[in-house]
Design a protein around this motif. Structure first.
Motif, short mmCIF file in Angstrom:
data_model
loop_
_atom_site.label_atom_id
_atom_site.label_comp_id
_atom_site.label_asym_id
_atom_site.label_seq_id
_atom_site.Cartn_x
_atom_site.Cartn_y
_atom_site.Cartn_z
N ILE A 269 0.86 -1.19 0.00
CA ILE A 269 0.00 0.00 0.00
C ILE A 269 0.89 1.23 0.00
O ILE A 269 1.77 1.38 0.86
CB ILE A 269 -0.92 0.02 1.24
CG1 ILE A 269 -1.72 -1.28 1.35
CG2 ILE A 269 -1.85 1.23 1.17
CD1 ILE A 269 -2.64 -1.55 0.19
N TRP A 270 0.68 2.12 -0.95
CA TRP A 270 1.42 3.36 -1.00
C TRP A 270 0.56 4.48 -0.41
O TRP A 270 -0.62 4.62 -0.72
CB TRP A 270 1.79 3.74 -2.43
CG TRP A 270 2.89 2.89 -2.99
CD1 TRP A 270 3.50 1.83 -2.40
CD2 TRP A 270 3.50 3.04 -4.28
NE1 TRP A 270 4.45 1.31 -3.21
CE2 TRP A 270 4.48 2.02 -4.39
CE3 TRP A 270 3.31 3.91 -5.33
CZ2 TRP A 270 5.28 1.88 -5.50
CZ3 TRP A 270 4.10 3.76 -6.46
CH2 TRP A 270 5.08 2.76 -6.55
N GLY A 271 1.18 5.27 0.44
CA GLY A 271 0.45 6.40 1.01
C GLY A 271 1.43 7.29 1.75
O GLY A 271 2.56 6.90 2.05
N THR A 272 1.02 8.50 2.04
CA THR A 272 1.88 9.40 2.79
C THR A 272 1.99 8.93 4.23
O THR A 272 1.06 8.36 4.80
CB THR A 272 1.31 10.84 2.77
OG1 THR A 272 -0.02 10.81 3.30
CG2 THR A 272 1.30 11.38 1.35
N LEU A 273 3.16 9.20 4.81
CA LEU A 273 3.41 8.80 6.19
C LEU A 273 2.51 9.58 7.14
O LEU A 273 2.38 10.80 7.04
CB LEU A 273 4.88 9.05 6.55
CG LEU A 273 5.30 8.75 7.98
CD1 LEU A 273 5.20 7.25 8.25
CD2 LEU A 273 6.70 9.25 8.23
N GLN A 274 1.89 8.87 8.05
CA GLN A 274 1.10 9.53 9.06
C GLN A 274 1.86 9.56 10.38
O GLN A 274 2.67 8.68 10.68
CB GLN A 274 -0.24 8.83 9.25
CG GLN A 274 -1.22 9.10 8.12
CD GLN A 274 -2.61 8.61 8.45
OE1 GLN A 274 -2.81 7.45 8.77
NE2 GLN A 274 -3.57 9.51 8.40
N GLU A 275 1.59 10.56 11.17
CA GLU A 275 2.31 10.76 12.42
C GLU A 275 1.36 10.79 13.60
O GLU A 275 0.20 11.14 13.48
CB GLU A 275 3.08 12.09 12.37
CG GLU A 275 4.00 12.23 11.17
CD GLU A 275 4.15 13.67 10.73
OE1 GLU A 275 3.51 14.55 11.32
OE2 GLU A 275 4.90 13.91 9.76
N ALA A 276 1.90 10.39 14.75
CA ALA A 276 1.15 10.57 15.98
C ALA A 276 1.17 12.04 16.35
O ALA A 276 1.92 12.84 15.80
CB ALA A 276 1.77 9.72 17.09
#
Length: 297
Positions: free
Chosen positions: A21-28
Motif C-alpha cells: 500500500i502506498w500512502g503518505t506517512l502519518q504521524e502521531a
C-alpha cells in the motif's frame, strides 16, 4: 458524492491486488508526545497550579523565623470532541482487504492531525477552557545565524520562567537546521552523517517532527510558521476515554447532504472520535518559530 467502492476513482481492481500500500506517512500527535497527560473526566477538570513558592531566608541565632507563603491558582480544562466517519462498500473490504485495513488503521491518525493543527494554528478554540499556542511569542529561526536564533528562543522561554525542553518542528523547520553549518561547513546539529537520519535534539532538547507544526503565511500572519518550542511541562492534555472506533452497517449517515442507508446499500461505516482537552499554564513558556519568509504583501 462518492462512496468508497471498488470503482472509486484511483482504485484499480485487476485479477490480483498487491499487498503493498502506498500512502503518505502519518504521524502521531506531536502535542501528545511533548505535553503531559492528565486524567480528564467528561465534565472537565480544574487543575490547581503553584504560581509561586515560599521564600526561605537566613536568620541569626534566636531571631524569629521568617514567614512566607506560596501562591496558588487554578486552571480549568474542558474536553471537546473530534470525530470522523468513513464509509465503505462490503465488496471493497472483501476484494481489497489490504487497502481497507490501511485506511481503517489511518483513520484515528486524522484525529491527531486535527488536534495538533488546532493547538498550533487555530485562532478560535473549539470552546472555553481550551488553550491555543497561536498567540505565543514569535521569533525567527533562519539560515543566516541559526544557532544565535535558537539561543534567542531559549532565552525567551527562560526569561518567562520556563525551561526549554522540546521542539515540534515541521519538515521545513528541520531543513533549516540541517542547512546550518559552522565555519568549516560542518553541520551544527548532526554529529554523524552516516548514522543519523535527522535532527533528534537541539540545545539538549528533543525534536518531534510534525507536519502539523507548519503553516504557510497569509495576510495578517507573522510569516511562515515552521515549528514551536517550549517548556512542555507547562502544557497538559487529556482524553476522556481515549480514541474510540466503532463500526456500523445498520445506521443511516449523511454524506454530502445525502442520506445513506448503509444496510440498503451493502455498506458499512467506521467512526473514529475522541474527547480531548488542552491547556497551558503560561503561554510565554512557548515560542512560535517562523522562517523569516513572508510572501504576502
Amino acid at each position: 458524492m462518492a462512496n468508497m467502492a471498488r470503482n472509486t476513482a484511483g482504485v484499480n481492481l485487476p485479477l490480483s491486488v498487491s499487498d503493498e500500500i502506498w500512502g503518505t506517512l502519518q504521524e502521531a500527535s506531536a502535542v501528545m508526545q511533548l505535553a503531559r497527560k492528565i486524567n480528564l473526566p467528561g465534565s472537565g477538570v480544574t487543575v490547581p497550579m503553584v504560581t509561586g513558592d515560599a521564600v526561605a531566608s537566613w536568620v541569626n541565632e534566636t531571631d524569629e523565623k521568617p514567614v512566607s507563603d506560596s501562591t496558588v491558582s487554578s486552571k480549568s480544562i474542558t474536553p471537546y470532541k473530534i470525530a470522523v466517519i468513513e464509509t465503505f462498500s462490503n465488496e471493497f473490504k472483501r476484494d481489497i482487504p489490504g487497502l481497507y485495513a490501511e485506511l481503517a488503521r489511518r483513520l484515528p491518525a486524522a484525529l491527531a492531525l486535527a488536534f495538533d493543527k488546532t493547538v498550533f494554528h487555530a485562532t478560535t478554540a473549539p470552546g472555553s477552557n481550551f488553550d491555543l499556542l497561536e498567540g505565543a511569542p514569535v521569533l525567527t529561526v533562519d539560515a543566516t545565524n541559526t544557532y544565535a536564533d535558537l539561543v534567542a528562543v531559549d532565552a525567551s522561554i527562560s526569561n518567562a520562567g520556563g525551561v526549554l525542553n522540546g521542539f515540534a518542528l515541521s519538515p521545513k523547520g528541520r531543513g533549516v537546521l540541517l542547512a546550518a553549518t559552522d565555519s568549516t561547513n560542518r553541520p551544527l546539529f548532526i554529529s554523524n552523517l552516516q548514522t543519523e537520519n535527522g535532527v533528534s535534539s537541539v540545545l539538549g532538547s528533543p525534536v518531534v517532527l510534525s507536519r502539523a507544526a507548519y503553516k504557510a503565511d497569509a495576510a495578517g500572519d507573522d510569516g511562515e510558521v515552521i515549528g514551536f518550542a517550549g517548556d512542555w511541562s507547562s502544557a497538559v492534555y487529556g482524553t476522556v476515554n481515549g480514541i474510540e472506533v466503532s463500526m456500523s452497517d445498520q445506521a443511516t449517515v449523511t454524506k454530502g447532504g445525502t442520506q445513506l442507508n448503509l444496510w440498503q446499500r451493502n455498506m458499512f461505516a467506521l467512526r473514529a472520535e475522541v474527547e480531548i482537552g488542552f491547556a497551558v499554564s503560561n503561554l510565554n513558556h512557548f515560542v512560535k518559530i517562523t522562517s523569516g519568509v513572508n510572501s504576502v504583501a
